[in-house]
Scaffold this motif. Structure first.
Motif, mmCIF file in Angstrom:
data_model
loop_
_atom_site.group_PDB
_atom_site.id
_atom_site.type_symbol
_atom_site.label_atom_id
_atom_site.label_comp_id
_atom_site.label_asym_id
_atom_site.label_seq_id
_atom_site.Cartn_x
_atom_site.Cartn_y
_atom_site.Cartn_z
ATOM 1 N N GLN A 77 -5.562 -5.068 5.785
ATOM 2 C CA GLN A 77 -4.342 -4.262 5.699
ATOM 3 C C GLN A 77 -3.434 -4.670 6.846
ATOM 4 N N TYR A 133 -1.467 -4.402 1.707
ATOM 5 C CA TYR A 133 -2.801 -4.974 1.537
ATOM 6 C C TYR A 133 -2.661 -6.497 1.462
ATOM 7 N N TRP A 189 -7.200 -5.078 -5.559
ATOM 8 C CA TRP A 189 -8.670 -5.038 -5.547
ATOM 9 C C TRP A 189 -9.228 -5.069 -6.967
ATOM 10 N N GLY A 216 -8.247 1.717 3.315
ATOM 11 C CA GLY A 216 -7.366 1.544 4.460
ATOM 12 C C GLY A 216 -6.906 2.868 5.042
ATOM 13 N N PRO A 238 -10.661 -9.107 2.885
ATOM 14 C CA PRO A 238 -9.609 -8.114 2.629
ATOM 15 C C PRO A 238 -9.046 -7.525 3.924
ATOM 16 N N LEU A 292 -10.685 -4.585 6.342
ATOM 17 C CA LEU A 292 -11.089 -3.474 5.492
ATOM 18 C C LEU A 292 -12.577 -3.461 5.153
ATOM 19 N N ARG A 302 0.834 -1.202 0.000
ATOM 20 C CA ARG A 302 0.000 0.000 0.000
ATOM 21 C C ARG A 302 0.867 1.249 0.000
#
Length: 490
Positions: A107, A112, A34, A64, A105, A79, A16
């Motif tokens: 973080q 990620y 994503w 995030g 999902p 997330l 990220r």
């Protein structure tokens, strides 16, 4: 051969944030993971999955939070709120079997992570039908600059007694992995977890661009299925895999940094040889030296950045080695003490940790002394430039002084000549006029304007000019001699 209750999970990890862009703004391709999940939704015809990114974004369009030591929430952040995970059903094209799945999902600090699980809602399926859990290799994230890596985990229960359990695991791998990708996998280790055997298949080369890492975990113990549901092994496993892929990714980045730094050092050698063939003309030589110095500053700056990145990569590997061990220790706490063997996970640290760090140290040991050569080269060229510039300035100043002296000489001579000529004209004009007037009758018209007056005036002016020139020449010579003498004294 049949298997019962098989499920296939993809664990994928994507940066990220990174140090170069800071902790506030995500990397340019941060949403790649994503986007790939949404592509999976299109392949499986799952509208809920196709809109995953919109579900994850906040009011400002970000996913995030910025990682920070002061904000431990980013160390493990779910997330998708408040659902935590997105469940769906699908029937892939060309298949009559239904799939069920979940997307979870996360973080993890600056990374990620996603857990995508596909399962059959049937208690028994043929081993060949395991391919339907990964139709056309859809459980594979396409590469990007910030994709750290991915791991597949199959959990399935063989039906009946197995004569060769490893061969059964190999058959599962053959069914799941597309044919073109199978050559990238080899059996690298095996062990036991929650009482059942687990096989690790990994890429032959340490190359994160080849997503070739897989565990096949066979439910072959009476307690395994119950424990697999009851104990929370997912979180430490995700942490451990995240550290594993980050270590491999960062080590790959360190090798790239080393290659780039070597190229810059080669350029330095070329620049040093170029100094032996400078133009003889001073202006061109000075211009080329200044251009070389400007380029060398940039090269030295880039070289220093690669060294800084290498040291940063070494620190990242050391940190993730420790975090990997923490995750492994947590898995050991929930394992069956007398029956489990997690040496296959420990093996990664034993084989790679010290080797990677030692290799980066070797890179630095070769590259750091070369940094001094860059500085010496800069100082050498800068010294030459200063010398050449000083000589050029002196030559320019000397030329300007000579022009000034010539101008002063000219002004002195001309002004002297004009002054003498003016004085001469004033001294001689009045007596001559009186003489002319005295020799003419008072009532004669010629007494006012003699016929020969204009001719006389011409001779008079010529005379004064000659007098001015005769006086100006020696004055000019004297001034020239004094300037020349002054220049010699300097």
């Amino acid at each position: 051969m049949k298997v019962a209750n098989p499920k296939l999970t993809l664990y994928a990890f994507h940066l990220r944030n990174n140090l170069a862009q800071g902790e506030e703004e995500p990397v340019d391709d941060a949403n790649h993971l994503w986007d790939q999940c949404q592509q999976l939704g299109k392949k499986l015809n799952v509208p809920r999955l196709e809109s995953l990114l919109e579900r994850l974004q906040d009011s400002q369009g970000k996913v995030g939070i910025s990682p920070s030591r002061d904000n431990p929430e980013s160390d493990y952040l779910e997330l998708l709120q408040p659902e935590r995970l997105l469940s769906f059903s699908a029937i892939p094209n060309g298949s009559s079997l239904q799939l069920r799945g979940e997307v979870y999902p996360l973080q993890i600090h600056d990374t990620y992570a996603v857990d995508i699980t596909l399962r059959y809602p049937y208690p028994h399926v043929e081993i060949d039908q395991l391919a339907g859990l990964n139709p056309q290799g859809c459980l594979q994230i396409a590469q990007s600059n910030s994709l750290l890596g991915q791991t597949l985990v199959l959990f399935a229960q063989p039906e009946g007694k197995l004569n060769d359990i490893q061969a059964f695991a190999d058959n599962c791998l053959t069914a799941i992995v597309p044919e073109l990708d199978r050559q990238n996998y080899r059996l690298s280790a095996q062990g036991r977890f929650l009482g059942s055997p687990i096989f690790e298949y990994s890429n032959i080369q340490e190359n994160p661009t080849q997503p070739s890492h897989m565990f096949i975990w066979l439910n072959y113990h009476p307690q395994t299925e119950t424990l697999e549901t009851a104990v929370d092994y997912d979180k430490p496993l995700i942490h451990l895999l995240c550290c594993r892929h980050k270590i491999l990714y960062v080590y790959s980045q360190s090798r790239w940094c080393h290659q780039q730094a070597r190229k810059l050092y080669t350029q330095l050698d070329g620049k040093a040889k170029g100094l032996q063939h400078l133009p003889s003309e001073p202006t061109q030589r000075l211009k080329q030296l200044k251009e070389s110095l400007t380029k060398l500053y940039k090269t030295a700056f880039d070289y220093a950045n690669y060294l800084r990145d290498l040291e940063s990569h070494r620190t990242t590997i050391e940190t993730n080695n420790k975090n990997y061990q923490v995750g492994l220790n947590q898995l050991k706490l929930i394992s069956l003490e007398k029956e489990d063997d997690l040496a296959l996970l420990q093996q990664f640290i034993i084989q790679n940790s010290e080797k990677f760090i030692e290799q980066i140290n070797t890179y630095l040991s070769y590259l750091l002394p070369s940094q001094q050569l860059f500085q010496q080269m800069i100082e050498t060229i800068r010294g030459i430039v200063e010398t050449e510039q000083a000589e050029s300035d002196r030559a320019t100043e000397s030329a300007a002084q000579k022009r000034q002296q010539r101008l002063e000489l000219l002004i002195t001579a001309v002004s002297t000549g004009l002054a003498v000529s003016g004085i001469s004209s004033q001294v001689t004009s009045e007596p001559v006029k009186m003489l002319i007037t005295k020799n003419q009758p008072s009532d004669s018209p010629e007494a006012a304007i003699p016929l020969y007056l204009s001719y006389y005036n011409f001779l008079d002016v010529l005379f004064h000019i000659i007098v001015g020139v005769l006086i100006a020449l020696p004055v000019g010579l004297i001034v020239w001699w004094m300037q020349k003498r002054s220049n010699r004294i300097r």
